[in-house]
Design an enzyme around this catalytic site. Sequence first.
Site, PDB file in Angstrom:
ATOM      1  N   ASP A   7      66.586  52.528  36.234  1.00 50.30           N
ATOM      2  CA  ASP A   7      66.537  53.989  36.342  1.00 50.30           C
ATOM      3  C   ASP A   7      67.734  54.629  35.634  1.00 50.30           C
ATOM      4  O   ASP A   7      68.886  54.287  35.903  1.00 50.30           O
ATOM      5  CB  ASP A   7      66.538  54.406  37.813  1.00 50.30           C
TER       6      ASP A   7
ATOM      7  N   ASP B 124      70.241  47.878  33.590  1.00 48.93           N
ATOM      8  CA  ASP B 124      69.803  48.695  34.712  1.00 48.93           C
ATOM      9  C   ASP B 124      68.435  49.286  34.353  1.00 48.93           C
ATOM     10  O   ASP B 124      68.037  49.269  33.177  1.00 48.93           O
ATOM     11  CB  ASP B 124      70.844  49.790  34.958  1.00 48.93           C
TER      12      ASP B 124
ATOM     13  N   ASP C 227      73.906  53.281  33.966  1.00 47.47           N
ATOM     14  CA  ASP C 227      74.268  54.700  33.957  1.00 47.47           C
ATOM     15  C   ASP C 227      74.891  55.207  35.249  1.00 47.47           C
ATOM     16  O   ASP C 227      75.388  56.334  35.303  1.00 47.47           O
ATOM     17  CB  ASP C 227      73.009  55.551  33.712  1.00 47.47           C
TER      18      ASP C 227
END
Length: 327
Positions: A37, A35, A219
């Site tokens: 961000d 991922d 996240d």
Amino acid sequence: SILLVQEEEEVPSALARLDEIETRMEGFQIAFFLDYDGTLTPIVDNPSEAKLSEEARSVVRALSARYPTAIVSGRARATAQGLVQLHGVYYAGSHGFDILGPNGSNYKVADSFRPALEEAKNKLEEALGHIPGALVEDNNFSISAHYRMVAEGPDRDYLDEVVGKLVADMPMLRRTYGKMVYELRPSADWDKGKAVEWLIENWIKKEADRPVFPVYIGDDVTDEDAFRVMAGLGGFGIIVSDNATRTSTGGSYSLRSPFQVVQFLEHFARSGALQPREGEDSDRFSIGSSPRVTLQPALSPTGLSAAPPSEVDSFSSRARGPAHDAP
């Protein structure tokens, strides 16, 4: 009577379990899915300020020189590509709806949904234009309504109502949730997990000379879709969080911050359980060694392969207030 409250089991640190992880990987073709961000970069108030550090870019560059490496982001694919600026990397943008391979091959899941998404973006910008801090982002195959900079109370409630009514009026779209953001996505049965499965089955597996061992690091709530398929694919997920428990995530291990993510990746990029990519000399890659690596150049921000600034900063100008790194 005394009520005994059992503490939830924390997800173990991937850095603390490196020996265990390397043992699990032995004999497989490792592939990394990352991922952007909150994983490679810290979460910030304004998404356009989430810039990749040169250290992180260098590590991802070295990692992709020897393992298949993909960026799997909610950002538009061109935006993610423009932010990372590396050749030799797979890019899966818009939560996997738009996938680009290192050789230029492109797979788009839902071209027919683009007119509905464009309409939704225009309606959101019109309805939220007077809300201080509201930010509308066009990710090509998804539309984000960010409210991190919107004051709690009536303004956030109004934003929630606007998004809810819009989805109710547009059955082609569905709402999903992220960190301080609502996502409008095509109602097609597709997510980051299915994108990873597709990448492995259609591209990565065909170039590997051994079974693929996928590692997914993320996240956010949308990354849980990928965590759920990891075991079935023979790999595992790593949640980026400082308080993850076994009941809060499908990730098998945890890393506390993007800084730890870079540490973890650097172990494999520079001195970990290295395996050669197809056609490379296996003697160069052994545990504890420092193999010679021909690093790939970063894409020029003005080159043909990088997204132009207008795509990288494709946000509504309605955001108000300064952007700061998240604490």
